[in-house]
Design an enzyme around this catalytic site. Sequence first.
Site, PDB file in Angstrom:
ATOM      1  N   CYS A 243      25.218  45.698 -32.139  1.00  0.00           N
ATOM      2  CA  CYS A 243      26.140  44.650 -31.686  1.00  0.00           C
ATOM      3  C   CYS A 243      27.467  44.731 -32.438  1.00  0.00           C
ATOM      4  CB  CYS A 243      25.525  43.266 -31.864  1.00  0.00           C
ATOM      5  SG  CYS A 243      24.344  42.846 -30.571  1.00  0.00           S
TER       6      CYS A 243
ATOM      7  N   CYS B  27      20.273  41.206 -27.195  1.00  0.00           N
ATOM      8  CA  CYS B  27      20.790  40.289 -28.203  1.00  0.00           C
ATOM      9  C   CYS B  27      21.649  39.199 -27.561  1.00  0.00           C
ATOM     10  CB  CYS B  27      21.645  41.051 -29.206  1.00  0.00           C
ATOM     11  SG  CYS B  27      20.716  42.177 -30.257  1.00  0.00           S
TER      12      CYS B  27
ATOM     13  N   ARG C  33      17.549  27.254 -37.936  1.00  0.00           N
ATOM     14  CA  ARG C  33      17.761  28.386 -38.835  1.00  0.00           C
ATOM     15  C   ARG C  33      19.257  28.613 -39.029  1.00  0.00           C
ATOM     16  NH1 ARG C  33      15.468  33.431 -36.924  1.00  0.00           N
ATOM     17  NH2 ARG C  33      15.333  32.613 -34.817  1.00  0.00           N
TER      18      ARG C  33
ATOM     19  N   CYS D 209      23.545  42.396 -35.358  1.00  0.00           N
ATOM     20  CA  CYS D 209      22.850  43.632 -35.734  1.00  0.00           C
ATOM     21  C   CYS D 209      23.807  44.824 -35.614  1.00  0.00           C
ATOM     22  CB  CYS D 209      21.620  43.840 -34.847  1.00  0.00           C
ATOM     23  SG  CYS D 209      22.000  44.291 -33.142  1.00  0.00           S
TER      24      CYS D 209
ATOM     25  N   GLU E 142      24.457  38.188 -28.571  1.00  0.00           N
ATOM     26  CA  GLU E 142      25.858  38.613 -28.531  1.00  0.00           C
ATOM     27  C   GLU E 142      26.154  39.374 -27.242  1.00  0.00           C
ATOM     28  OE1 GLU E 142      23.771  39.086 -31.031  1.00  0.00           O
ATOM     29  OE2 GLU E 142      24.701  38.515 -32.937  1.00  0.00           O
TER      30      GLU E 142
HETATM   31 ZN   LIG Z   1      22.405  42.731 -31.665  1.00  0.00          ZN
END
Ligand SMILES: [Zn+2]
Length: 121
Positions: free
Chosen positions: A89, A52, A80, A86, A54
């Site tokens: 994260c 990710c 976007r 998530c 992050e």
């Molecule tokens: Zn994540």
Amino acid sequence: MRDTDRALVQAASAVAKLRCRSAAHTLATAARTAEGRVVSGVNVVHDSGGACAEVIAVGTAATQGVHDLETIVTVGDRGRSLVTPCGPCRRLLAELFPELRVIVGPVDDPRVVPVTGLLEP
Ligand SMILES: [Zn+2]
């Protein structure tokens, strides 16, 4: 939302626009310290998993000796909206930065929530 929060959204959006140009990189994260230092990262997508944005940003911060992130935001590519971290994260960020502020919501009406507020009860 503070002015610095809006600037952080702009920073993440700029990274997404500049660096997310393939299926391998679709999200950009920008994180800010209380002193105003900003680090960023993009996600890495791969068949075997990837990472990710992050996580990459936190790793970049650590690489640069930054260990006191105050605010973080993630945006998607191609204009976007903001993307809420998530589950894994959220746990990672809450563990490393318990006071972290997370900017979430639609890009035209973002708001700040404490990272602990994003954890499952
Ligand atoms: Zn994540």
